[in-house]
Design a protein around this motif. Sequence first.
Motif, PDB file in Angstrom:
ATOM      1  N   ASP A 164      17.199 -31.055 -29.679  1.00 20.53           N
ATOM      2  CA  ASP A 164      18.201 -29.987 -29.556  1.00 20.53           C
ATOM      3  C   ASP A 164      19.554 -30.526 -29.113  1.00 20.53           C
ATOM      4  O   ASP A 164      20.580 -29.859 -29.279  1.00 20.53           O
ATOM      5  CB  ASP A 164      17.725 -28.915 -28.568  1.00 20.53           C
ATOM      6  CG  ASP A 164      16.638 -28.030 -29.136  1.00 20.53           C
ATOM      7  OD1 ASP A 164      16.399 -28.060 -30.368  1.00 20.53           O
ATOM      8  OD2 ASP A 164      16.004 -27.297 -28.343  1.00 20.53           O
ATOM      9  N   PHE A 165      19.573 -31.730 -28.549  1.00 22.41           N
ATOM     10  CA  PHE A 165      20.811 -32.365 -28.086  1.00 22.41           C
ATOM     11  C   PHE A 165      21.121 -33.639 -28.872  1.00 22.41           C
ATOM     12  O   PHE A 165      21.847 -34.508 -28.408  1.00 22.41           O
ATOM     13  CB  PHE A 165      20.716 -32.648 -26.576  1.00 22.41           C
ATOM     14  CG  PHE A 165      20.587 -31.393 -25.764  1.00 22.41           C
ATOM     15  CD1 PHE A 165      21.710 -30.695 -25.360  1.00 22.41           C
ATOM     16  CD2 PHE A 165      19.334 -30.883 -25.457  1.00 22.41           C
ATOM     17  CE1 PHE A 165      21.590 -29.514 -24.646  1.00 22.41           C
ATOM     18  CE2 PHE A 165      19.195 -29.704 -24.748  1.00 22.41           C
ATOM     19  CZ  PHE A 165      20.333 -29.012 -24.338  1.00 22.41           C
ATOM     20  N   CYS A 194      20.702 -27.456 -19.077  1.00 23.81           N
ATOM     21  CA  CYS A 194      21.233 -28.151 -20.265  1.00 23.81           C
ATOM     22  C   CYS A 194      21.601 -27.164 -21.367  1.00 23.81           C
ATOM     23  O   CYS A 194      22.672 -27.269 -21.976  1.00 23.81           O
ATOM     24  CB  CYS A 194      20.211 -29.159 -20.789  1.00 23.81           C
ATOM     25  SG  CYS A 194      19.994 -30.605 -19.751  1.00 23.81           S
ATOM     26  N   TYR A 195      20.720 -26.208 -21.634  1.00 24.74           N
ATOM     27  CA  TYR A 195      21.000 -25.218 -22.681  1.00 24.74           C
ATOM     28  C   TYR A 195      22.184 -24.329 -22.298  1.00 24.74           C
ATOM     29  O   TYR A 195      23.020 -23.988 -23.149  1.00 24.74           O
ATOM     30  CB  TYR A 195      19.766 -24.367 -22.986  1.00 24.74           C
ATOM     31  CG  TYR A 195      18.709 -25.126 -23.763  1.00 24.74           C
ATOM     32  CD1 TYR A 195      18.938 -25.546 -25.075  1.00 24.74           C
ATOM     33  CD2 TYR A 195      17.482 -25.427 -23.188  1.00 24.74           C
ATOM     34  CE1 TYR A 195      17.978 -26.241 -25.793  1.00 24.74           C
ATOM     35  CE2 TYR A 195      16.513 -26.122 -23.891  1.00 24.74           C
ATOM     36  CZ  TYR A 195      16.757 -26.526 -25.202  1.00 24.74           C
ATOM     37  OH  TYR A 195      15.811 -27.216 -25.897  1.00 24.74           O
ATOM     38  N   ARG A 226      19.293 -36.219 -29.581  1.00 21.65           N
ATOM     39  CA  ARG A 226      18.822 -37.415 -28.882  1.00 21.65           C
ATOM     40  C   ARG A 226      17.341 -37.595 -29.162  1.00 21.65           C
ATOM     41  O   ARG A 226      16.673 -36.689 -29.652  1.00 21.65           O
ATOM     42  CB  ARG A 226      19.022 -37.282 -27.370  1.00 21.65           C
ATOM     43  CG  ARG A 226      20.422 -37.009 -26.912  1.00 21.65           C
ATOM     44  CD  ARG A 226      21.257 -38.283 -26.928  1.00 21.65           C
ATOM     45  NE  ARG A 226      22.514 -38.141 -26.235  1.00 21.65           N
ATOM     46  CZ  ARG A 226      23.646 -37.761 -26.804  1.00 21.65           C
ATOM     47  NH1 ARG A 226      23.663 -37.436 -28.074  1.00 21.65           N
ATOM     48  NH2 ARG A 226      24.765 -37.692 -26.114  1.00 21.65           N
ATOM     49  N   SER A 274      16.149 -28.173 -17.935  1.00 27.94           N
ATOM     50  CA  SER A 274      16.324 -27.844 -19.355  1.00 27.94           C
ATOM     51  C   SER A 274      17.135 -26.559 -19.501  1.00 27.94           C
ATOM     52  O   SER A 274      18.005 -26.467 -20.382  1.00 27.94           O
ATOM     53  CB  SER A 274      14.984 -27.760 -20.073  1.00 27.94           C
ATOM     54  OG  SER A 274      14.206 -26.698 -19.596  1.00 27.94           O
ATOM     55  N   GLN A 292      25.235 -26.400 -22.780  1.00 31.09           N
ATOM     56  CA  GLN A 292      25.480 -26.574 -24.213  1.00 31.09           C
ATOM     57  C   GLN A 292      26.163 -25.330 -24.812  1.00 31.09           C
ATOM     58  O   GLN A 292      26.971 -25.442 -25.720  1.00 31.09           O
ATOM     59  CB  GLN A 292      24.169 -26.862 -24.944  1.00 31.09           C
ATOM     60  CG  GLN A 292      24.323 -27.172 -26.426  1.00 31.09           C
ATOM     61  CD  GLN A 292      22.985 -27.348 -27.104  1.00 31.09           C
ATOM     62  OE1 GLN A 292      22.103 -26.516 -26.978  1.00 31.09           O
ATOM     63  NE2 GLN A 292      22.835 -28.458 -27.833  1.00 31.09           N
TER      64      GLN A 292
END
Length: 174
Positions: A70-71, A19-20, A73, A16, A23
């Motif tokens: 947050d994405f 991912c952030y 999804r 995670s 992003q």
Amino acid sequence: MSLRATVIGSGFSSLSAACYLAQSGMDVTILEKNDQPGGRARQLRSEGFIFDIGPTWYWMPDIFENFFADFQRIPSDYYKLRRLDPSYSIYFSPTDFEPVPASKEGINKLFEKYQPGSSALLQKFLEEAEMTYHLAVSQMALKPGHSPLEFISVQTITHAPLFIQSLRQRVRNK
């Protein structure tokens, strides 16, 4: 040139974080010592059996749903959950085991089988655990963690004795 980040490990927290970071525009590299990602959520396959390495990962569905949101999804785009009944079995020996039912009523009956009157204590524990969980998530887990002062609120101070009792029980059981 974009900033670069290296994330060590590929458990849920590391993935995670990666991912952030990605992003936000960073070039992210993940390093993992094992041959598969997942950290404690990995599986071990041996002699035709599949074992989960660590505890169940889906005890906090709201955390996963927030992450996916947050994405833009939703979790069901990637996996489907199916409730198992029995949830699992406790083995006392190869031929002596106790299936643990998925329903609250079934678990209460199981507790009563081994200790009459214990299902009321179980329900009290579950109510306290639910309250503690919601408080911990809303007042602690979802805070950015910039300062310890973020975790101090009327709710956390009011419920501090319950947190301390829970921690003592966990430490005693280790």
